[in-house]
Scaffold this motif. Structure first.
Motif: not given
Length: 287
Positions: A23, A82, A275
């Motif tokens: 992420s 992500e 995301k």
């Protein structure tokens, strides 16, 4: 040009955190936390700033990863990393491009937090075992064993064949064109018989809750989507490889592909809008 080691090594530190967490948003948070600890550090006691900073970021990432691991157990449907918007230059560093690919990050998600940290620090950044041991709070001997297990785990789940970026781009272009036209035959010609499609909606938007498998099933679903909604595709670079942005009735999604022997074997579609904030403005794939 700054003399501050944190600024000088920021790209490295972000990559370590991103590969551990999957992420970009969480990686940025880790860097903020790490900066605060670096600001409070006694610089006279720091012999190797780079190693010290990597150690801070690794520990902060491990703390965050353990928290995220619990929350991801309650995630609705399939969890995907992500997407990270990158430039074609990243692909020139083959090892880095492979390590940040969606496929690799998805594999890393199956490792435990410590295994993931050891794998990233050793296999991607080639850090010495004793330095990794300090970062994860294990002995050097234990780190060697963890690295060996993690390496075998990842190797068993990686794509069987590595392809050039040129071939990847051609197949991605064919796939995006077929997706935009919605022609079933074109879709079937670009995908492997055992193709797998994984979609991540996070319970926020519509997405399959489990992987979709098989050429006819995947192709039919993609062709039907074209009939039910207005689909526009844009080629771009994500995670060091040619990929695409798909707008479905104006709502963006990111698609990353694994290509083997000229055919798509895995399709990763991120639809969770939380995301996709970094894809608000995207550039076309450089030709």
């Amino acid at each position: 040009m700054t003399d501050d080691p944190f600024v000088a090594h920021r790209s490295l530190l972000f990559t370590v955190a991103y590969e551990m967490l999957g992420s970009a948003a969480d990686a940025e948070d880790v860097l903020q936390e790490s900066w605060l600890r670096w600001a409070d550090a006694d610089r006279d006691e720091v012999r190797d700033p780079r190693a010290y900073l990597v150690r801070i970021v690794t520990r902060q990432s491990l703390n965050r990863l353990r928290t995220l691991s619990r929350s991801r157990e309650d995630y609705v449907g399939e969890w995907l990393p992500e997407p990270l918007l990158t430039s074609p230059d990243v692909a020139e560093d083959v090892e880095l491009a492979e390590s940040v690919s969606i496929a690799m990050l998805t594999v890393l998600e199956t490792l435990g937090p410590t295994e993931r940290a050891v794998f990233v620090l050793r296999e991607v950044f080639d850090l010495p075992y004793d330095e990794i041991a300090e970062s994860v709070g294990k002995s050097s001997a234990a780190v060697r064993q963890i690295a060996r297990r993690a390496r075998g785990h990842v190797a068993a789940r990686q794509p069987r064949v590595q392809v050039s970026r040129t071939e990847q781009r051609k197949v991605v272009d064919r796939f995006l064109h077929a997706l935009q036209t919605g022609r079933l035959q074109e879709l079937m010609e670009v995908m492997a018989p055992d193709v797998v499609m994984i979609t991540d909606g996070g319970g926020v938007v519509n997405a399959a809750l489990t992987p979709i498998r098989g050429l006819e099933t995947v192709a039919t679903i993609l062709a039907r989507a074209n009939r039910l909604a207005l689909i526009e595709t844009t080629a771009l670079w994500l995670n060091g490889a040619p990929a695409g942005r798909i707008d479905i009735d104006g709502e963006p999604s990111a698609v990353s592909l694994v290509v083997e022997d000229g055919l798509v074997t895995h399709i990763y579609v991120v639809r969770n809008p939380h995301k996709l904030t970094r894809l608000a403005a995207t550039a076309h794939l450089t030709r």
